[in-house]
Design a protein around this motif. Structure first.
Motif, PDB file in Angstrom:
ATOM      1  N   VAL A  19      14.612  -6.544  -6.243  1.00  0.00           N
ATOM      2  CA  VAL A  19      13.495  -6.172  -5.382  1.00  0.00           C
ATOM      3  C   VAL A  19      12.883  -7.455  -4.832  1.00  0.00           C
ATOM      4  CG1 VAL A  19      11.239  -5.054  -5.270  1.00  0.00           C
ATOM      5  CG2 VAL A  19      13.073  -4.049  -6.659  1.00  0.00           C
ATOM      6  N   ASP A  20      12.897  -7.614  -3.530  1.00  0.00           N
ATOM      7  CA  ASP A  20      12.381  -8.821  -2.903  1.00  0.00           C
ATOM      8  C   ASP A  20      10.866  -8.777  -2.712  1.00  0.00           C
ATOM      9  OD1 ASP A  20      14.931 -10.156  -2.494  1.00  0.00           O
ATOM     10  OD2 ASP A  20      15.333  -8.580  -1.040  1.00  0.00           O
ATOM     11  N   SER A  21      10.341  -7.598  -2.501  1.00  0.00           N
ATOM     12  CA  SER A  21       8.895  -7.489  -2.311  1.00  0.00           C
ATOM     13  C   SER A  21       8.464  -6.048  -2.491  1.00  0.00           C
ATOM     14  CB  SER A  21       8.480  -7.999  -0.934  1.00  0.00           C
ATOM     15  OG  SER A  21       9.065  -7.216   0.093  1.00  0.00           O
ATOM     16  N   ILE A  22       7.193  -5.891  -2.797  1.00  0.00           N
ATOM     17  CA  ILE A  22       6.553  -4.586  -2.819  1.00  0.00           C
ATOM     18  C   ILE A  22       5.914  -4.378  -1.454  1.00  0.00           C
ATOM     19  CG2 ILE A  22       4.688  -3.236  -3.844  1.00  0.00           C
ATOM     20  CD1 ILE A  22       5.279  -4.634  -6.493  1.00  0.00           C
ATOM     21  N   LEU A  23       6.239  -3.266  -0.824  1.00  0.00           N
ATOM     22  CA  LEU A  23       5.805  -3.013   0.550  1.00  0.00           C
ATOM     23  C   LEU A  23       4.355  -2.550   0.609  1.00  0.00           C
ATOM     24  CD1 LEU A  23       8.900  -1.060   1.931  1.00  0.00           C
ATOM     25  CD2 LEU A  23       8.302  -3.451   2.377  1.00  0.00           C
ATOM     26  N   ARG A  24       3.644  -3.033   1.627  1.00  0.00           N
ATOM     27  CA  ARG A  24       2.303  -2.541   1.928  1.00  0.00           C
ATOM     28  C   ARG A  24       2.236  -2.168   3.404  1.00  0.00           C
ATOM     29  NH1 ARG A  24      -1.676  -6.949  -0.881  1.00  0.00           N
ATOM     30  NH2 ARG A  24      -0.317  -8.373   0.266  1.00  0.00           N
ATOM     31  N   ASP A  25       1.415  -1.179   3.701  1.00  0.00           N
ATOM     32  CA  ASP A  25       1.240  -0.803   5.104  1.00  0.00           C
ATOM     33  C   ASP A  25       0.148  -1.664   5.736  1.00  0.00           C
ATOM     34  OD1 ASP A  25      -1.174   0.196   4.224  1.00  0.00           O
ATOM     35  OD2 ASP A  25      -0.618   2.309   4.437  1.00  0.00           O
ATOM     36  N   GLY A  26      -0.213  -1.341   6.954  1.00  0.00           N
ATOM     37  CA  GLY A  26      -1.176  -2.159   7.684  1.00  0.00           C
ATOM     38  C   GLY A  26      -2.541  -2.230   7.046  1.00  0.00           C
TER      39      GLY A  26
ATOM     40  N   GLY B 146      -2.974  -2.366   3.768  1.00  0.00           N
ATOM     41  CA  GLY B 146      -2.853  -3.008   2.460  1.00  0.00           C
ATOM     42  C   GLY B 146      -2.465  -2.090   1.332  1.00  0.00           C
ATOM     43  N   ARG B 147      -2.162  -0.827   1.614  1.00  0.00           N
ATOM     44  CA  ARG B 147      -1.779   0.117   0.578  1.00  0.00           C
ATOM     45  C   ARG B 147      -0.305  -0.052   0.220  1.00  0.00           C
ATOM     46  NH1 ARG B 147      -3.757   5.534   3.513  1.00  0.00           N
ATOM     47  NH2 ARG B 147      -2.392   4.561   5.069  1.00  0.00           N
ATOM     48  N   VAL B 148       0.013  -0.026  -1.063  1.00  0.00           N
ATOM     49  CA  VAL B 148       1.407  -0.129  -1.515  1.00  0.00           C
ATOM     50  C   VAL B 148       2.114   1.174  -1.190  1.00  0.00           C
ATOM     51  CG1 VAL B 148       2.898  -0.251  -3.547  1.00  0.00           C
ATOM     52  CG2 VAL B 148       0.963  -1.825  -3.306  1.00  0.00           C
ATOM     53  N   VAL B 149       3.294   1.053  -0.540  1.00  0.00           N
ATOM     54  CA  VAL B 149       4.009   2.252  -0.077  1.00  0.00           C
ATOM     55  C   VAL B 149       5.480   2.259  -0.482  1.00  0.00           C
ATOM     56  CG1 VAL B 149       2.460   2.646   1.869  1.00  0.00           C
ATOM     57  CG2 VAL B 149       4.462   1.148   2.164  1.00  0.00           C
ATOM     58  N   GLY B 150       5.976   1.226  -1.188  1.00  0.00           N
ATOM     59  CA  GLY B 150       7.376   1.220  -1.587  1.00  0.00           C
ATOM     60  C   GLY B 150       7.864  -0.173  -1.919  1.00  0.00           C
ATOM     61  N   ILE B 151       9.184  -0.368  -1.815  1.00  0.00           N
ATOM     62  CA  ILE B 151       9.795  -1.654  -2.140  1.00  0.00           C
ATOM     63  C   ILE B 151      10.793  -2.047  -1.062  1.00  0.00           C
ATOM     64  CG2 ILE B 151       9.528  -1.352  -4.634  1.00  0.00           C
ATOM     65  CD1 ILE B 151      12.530  -0.602  -4.730  1.00  0.00           C
TER      66      ILE B 151
ATOM     67  N   GLY C  18      16.611  -6.605  -0.075  1.00  0.00           N
ATOM     68  CA  GLY C  18      17.597  -7.096   0.874  1.00  0.00           C
ATOM     69  C   GLY C  18      17.480  -6.473   2.243  1.00  0.00           C
ATOM     70  N   GLY C  19      16.265  -6.139   2.654  1.00  0.00           N
ATOM     71  CA  GLY C  19      16.053  -5.522   3.954  1.00  0.00           C
ATOM     72  C   GLY C  19      16.082  -4.011   3.938  1.00  0.00           C
ATOM     73  N   GLU C  20      16.549  -3.428   2.834  1.00  0.00           N
ATOM     74  CA  GLU C  20      16.555  -1.968   2.704  1.00  0.00           C
ATOM     75  C   GLU C  20      15.243  -1.516   2.075  1.00  0.00           C
ATOM     76  OE1 GLU C  20      19.105   1.664   0.614  1.00  0.00           O
ATOM     77  OE2 GLU C  20      19.851  -0.403   0.565  1.00  0.00           O
ATOM     78  N   ARG C  21      14.586  -0.593   2.731  1.00  0.00           N
ATOM     79  CA  ARG C  21      13.279  -0.141   2.268  1.00  0.00           C
ATOM     80  C   ARG C  21      13.382   1.244   1.631  1.00  0.00           C
ATOM     81  NH1 ARG C  21       8.664  -2.105   6.561  1.00  0.00           N
ATOM     82  NH2 ARG C  21       9.116  -4.342   6.380  1.00  0.00           N
ATOM     83  N   VAL C  22      12.702   1.371   0.483  1.00  0.00           N
ATOM     84  CA  VAL C  22      12.608   2.661  -0.192  1.00  0.00           C
ATOM     85  C   VAL C  22      11.134   2.930  -0.417  1.00  0.00           C
ATOM     86  CG1 VAL C  22      13.359   4.053  -2.158  1.00  0.00           C
ATOM     87  CG2 VAL C  22      14.801   2.179  -1.348  1.00  0.00           C
ATOM     88  N   TYR C  23      10.695   4.130  -0.093  1.00  0.00           N
ATOM     89  CA  TYR C  23       9.269   4.429  -0.102  1.00  0.00           C
ATOM     90  C   TYR C  23       8.894   5.321  -1.281  1.00  0.00           C
ATOM     91  CZ  TYR C  23       9.344   2.441   4.552  1.00  0.00           C
ATOM     92  OH  TYR C  23       9.511   1.579   5.620  1.00  0.00           O
ATOM     93  N   ALA C  24       7.629   5.209  -1.679  1.00  0.00           N
ATOM     94  CA  ALA C  24       7.104   6.029  -2.775  1.00  0.00           C
ATOM     95  C   ALA C  24       5.595   6.104  -2.661  1.00  0.00           C
ATOM     96  CB  ALA C  24       7.494   5.433  -4.129  1.00  0.00           C
TER      97      ALA C  24
ATOM     98  N   LYS D 163      -6.562  -7.378 -11.683  1.00  0.00           N
ATOM     99  CA  LYS D 163      -6.541  -5.933 -11.503  1.00  0.00           C
ATOM    100  C   LYS D 163      -5.207  -5.401 -12.016  1.00  0.00           C
ATOM    101  CE  LYS D 163      -7.185  -5.611  -7.061  1.00  0.00           C
ATOM    102  NZ  LYS D 163      -7.436  -5.036  -5.706  1.00  0.00           N
ATOM    103  N   LEU D 164      -5.251  -4.305 -12.762  1.00  0.00           N
ATOM    104  CA  LEU D 164      -4.028  -3.684 -13.260  1.00  0.00           C
ATOM    105  C   LEU D 164      -3.598  -2.507 -12.398  1.00  0.00           C
ATOM    106  CD1 LEU D 164      -4.919  -3.837 -17.047  1.00  0.00           C
ATOM    107  CD2 LEU D 164      -3.177  -5.192 -15.871  1.00  0.00           C
ATOM    108  N   ALA D 165      -4.410  -2.192 -11.399  1.00  0.00           N
ATOM    109  CA  ALA D 165      -4.064  -1.111 -10.479  1.00  0.00           C
ATOM    110  C   ALA D 165      -4.661  -1.406  -9.110  1.00  0.00           C
ATOM    111  CB  ALA D 165      -4.576   0.231 -11.003  1.00  0.00           C
ATOM    112  N   ALA D 166      -3.919  -1.026  -8.084  1.00  0.00           N
ATOM    113  CA  ALA D 166      -4.386  -1.100  -6.699  1.00  0.00           C
ATOM    114  C   ALA D 166      -3.933   0.190  -6.023  1.00  0.00           C
ATOM    115  CB  ALA D 166      -3.821  -2.322  -6.003  1.00  0.00           C
ATOM    116  N   HIS D 167      -4.180   0.312  -4.716  1.00  0.00           N
ATOM    117  CA  HIS D 167      -3.762   1.542  -4.023  1.00  0.00           C
ATOM    118  C   HIS D 167      -2.237   1.671  -4.098  1.00  0.00           C
ATOM    119  CE1 HIS D 167      -4.573   4.700  -0.877  1.00  0.00           C
ATOM    120  NE2 HIS D 167      -3.245   4.669  -0.957  1.00  0.00           N
TER     121      HIS D 167
END
Length: 428
Positions: free
Chosen positions: A125-132, A134-139, A142-148, A288-292
């Protein structure tokens, strides 16, 4: 593979596997990703696990889990050269067991998969994805995105993903220790005979002093079913300043130590492994142990306790993962994965748990572990007292006489000795 899940868990160690198992068992669509090849392939630890939290998470744990031996004997030794002073506690009650972490983690992941989780290994996993916003939305891998809806970070002590999110600073040498171990196969019967235990019973042994060259840290010995795990843990910051020889040489000296080597002298070294562990306790926890859409568990959350005589990491990790899995279920039922709700459902209960209370109570260990004198002079002092009491040629000294004489030899006044002992008791 689906590109949208309810929960993505990053890291298939005890924390990640328990989070995935708990969430999947409650009906969520869960993706568990692991960088290594196969479940547990990157897992390294000393060898002992406390059982109570795992019984709470996994039904039938005592009957089904890969338990090697239940620890019935606890030993603590102060080592000065070839001399050793040992205290032993023996009980017919066993709160912990020995195992291979690779086996235990694989068993946990299998339980998660059987509950419905999707497990994918060899995924970095290269990064944890955030939307505009700042909310976490997936991972991203290698350029492939998976959302959750929720990502559970169980990446371990190397918190590169959390660093990228800005939730933690770069790890400092003062915050971690290096653990190195060997696994030596000698056979089940020889372990029973040489360690004076019955079949299925084990020994946990902690050693301090010359085994680490006087550096803050210690050595450990754990009896598995037919092997013995031995190794060293040294605090990285002081090791960089004080180390005089490679760590693998120090482990070899432990294996061939005159007072210990005979226990496994005819055995074969089956494994050599090393890893970093968080050792600054409460201070290593993220702010912080939790975020959005995000929760942090296990080593990444700093949940490892080292009191100098007990070590708890696997059970803390598993329980934090379980709590995060439960929080994910509740948050999705409520339709609210925002920071405030996840902090209420996960972070607040975790901070009020016995785990974090333990970390707070034992913060004094950092003072103890930062003082090399406790690892040089005091093991030598204890060995000196024992030598004067037992290596007799003439007059037999009293215990007080032996203590005074040994303290003088090592440049310690009785007042300094009393004050240091008072500080140790108060801090620990």
């Amino acid at each position: 593979m689906e590109t949208k899940f309810d929960v993505i868990v990053v890291g298939a160690g005890p924390a990640g596997a328990s989070a995935a198992y708990t969430a999947a068992k409650r009906g969520l669509k869960v993706l568990l990703v692991e960088r290594g090849r196969g479940a547990g392939s990157k897992q390294v630890f000393g060898g002992r696990v406390y059982a109570a939290p795992l019984r709470e998470i996994y039904e039938g744990f005592d009957k089904e889990a890969p338990i090697h031996r239940w620890v019935r004997k606890e030993r603590v030794s102060l080592v000065d050269g070839n001399r050793m002073v040992t205290v032993e506690y023996e009980s017919d009650q066993a709160a912990s067991f020995t195992t291979y972490l690779t086996q235990l983690t694989s068993w946990m992941v299998d339980r998660a998969v059987n509950a419905g989780a999707v497990f994918v290994d060899e995924v970095r996993v290269d990064s944890i994805l955030r939307d505009g916003s700042g909310r976490v939305v997936g991972i991203d891998s290698g350029g492939e995105r998976v959302y959750a809806d929720i990502v559970i970070d169980a990446e371990g002590v190397n918190r590169l993903l959390l660093e990228k999110l800005g939730l933690v600073e770069k790890t400092r040498p003062s915050q971690v220790a290096l653990g190195v171990k060997e696994v030596i196969k000698i056979g089940e019967d020889k372990i029973n005979e040489r360690f004076s235990v019955a079949p299925g019973e084990g020994v946990s042994w902690v050693l301090v002093g010359a085994v680490t060259g006087g550096m803050p840290g210690g050595a450990f010995i754990y009896t598995n079913k037919d092997t013995v795990s031995i190794g060293l843990v040294v605090y990285l910051e002081t090791a960089v300043e004080m180390v005089e020889e490679p760590i693998h040489v120090m482990v070899e000296k432990l294996r061939t130590h005159p007072a210990l080597g005979r226990l496994w002298a005819d055995g074969d070294v089956m494994e050599y492994a090393a890893r970093l562990t968080p050792e600054s306790g409460y201070r290593y926890m993220p702010r912080k142990l939790a975020a959005h859409g995000l929760m942090v568990v296990g080593d990444a959350a700093g949940l490892l306790l080292n009191t100098g005589y007990t070590f708890r990491g696997v059970d803390y990790a598993a329980l934090s993962g379980h709590m995060a899995g439960e929080a994910a279920v509740k948050a999705l039922e409520q339709g609210d994965v925002g920071e405030e709700n996840l902090r209420s459902l996960y972070e607040k209960p975790l901070l009020e748990s016995f785990m974090v209370r333990d970390l707070r109570r034992h913060r004094g260990i950092e003072w103890f572990m930062s003082n090399p004198e406790f690892f040089k002079k005091y093991p030598a002092l204890a060995a000196g007292v024992a030598s004067k009491l037992f290596d007799l040629e003439g007059e037999a000294p009293t215990l007080l006489d032996a203590l005074r004489s040994s303290a003088k030899e090592h440049g310690l006044s009785m007042f300094r000795l009393a004050m240091d002992m008072f500080r140790v008791v108060r801090k620990l």
